[in-house]
Design a protein around this motif. Structure first.
Motif, PDB file in Angstrom:
ATOM      1  N   GLN A  13       0.840  -1.199   0.000  1.00  0.00           N
ATOM      2  CA  GLN A  13       0.000   0.000   0.000  1.00  0.00           C
ATOM      3  C   GLN A  13       0.874   1.247   0.000  1.00  0.00           C
ATOM      4  N   ALA A  14       0.324   2.306  -0.503  1.00  0.00           N
ATOM      5  CA  ALA A  14       1.019   3.591  -0.484  1.00  0.00           C
ATOM      6  C   ALA A  14       1.447   3.916   0.947  1.00  0.00           C
ATOM      7  N   LEU A  86       6.502   4.538  -0.026  1.00  0.00           N
ATOM      8  CA  LEU A  86       6.221   4.233  -1.432  1.00  0.00           C
ATOM      9  C   LEU A  86       4.968   4.918  -1.927  1.00  0.00           C
ATOM     10  N   THR A  91       5.358   2.287  -8.874  1.00  0.00           N
ATOM     11  CA  THR A  91       5.034   0.999  -9.472  1.00  0.00           C
ATOM     12  C   THR A  91       5.833   0.801 -10.756  1.00  0.00           C
ATOM     13  N   VAL A 119       2.480  -0.562  -6.109  1.00  0.00           N
ATOM     14  CA  VAL A 119       2.045   0.225  -4.964  1.00  0.00           C
ATOM     15  C   VAL A 119       0.592   0.643  -5.190  1.00  0.00           C
TER      16      VAL A 119
END
Length: 121
Positions: A13-14, A86, A91, A119
């Motif tokens: 996940q972000a 991230l 990605t 991500v």
């Protein structure tokens, strides 16, 4: 000729973190400047980080500064990329390679399969 195998990618996940690893075989990379590159669909491959073999001087692309950290263990012929905070735009498929310092390009005959980082937002 060196063989490079990347690992450690995945779905995150972000805001999350991943640590990528690159294992070299065939010959030593202890005297090579090494880099991490990434390529997203429809985009050119770009260098995100690099590290010199002797001084351990590092280079980071502006879009990863403060978030990614490159390191190496010459004794183990390994190169690492710690990726924090991230973002979905991170990605891509990530590759390690011998880097042409200053040109930020990789050695043509040494590209591996890479490891996919995705991500989610």
């Amino acid at each position: 000729q060196v063989q490079l195998v990347e690992s450690g990618g995945g779905l995150v996940q972000a805001g999350g973190s991943l640590r990528l690893s690159c294992a070299a075989s065939g010959r030593t990379i202890s005297m090579n400047n090494m880099g991490w590159f990434r390529q997203a669909p429809g985009k050119e491959r770009e260098c995100v980080a690099a590290i010199m073999w002797r001084t351990r001087t590092t280079y980071y692309a502006d879009f990863v500064k403060g978030r990614f950290t490159i390191s190496r263990d010459n004794a183990k012929s390994m190169v690492y990329l710690q990726m924090n905070s991230l973002k979905p735009e991170d990605t891509a498929n990530y590759y390690c390679n011998i880097v042409n310092w200053g040109r930020w390009s990789g050695q043509e005959d040494s590209w591996g399969q890479g490891t996919q980082v995705t991500v989610s937002s």
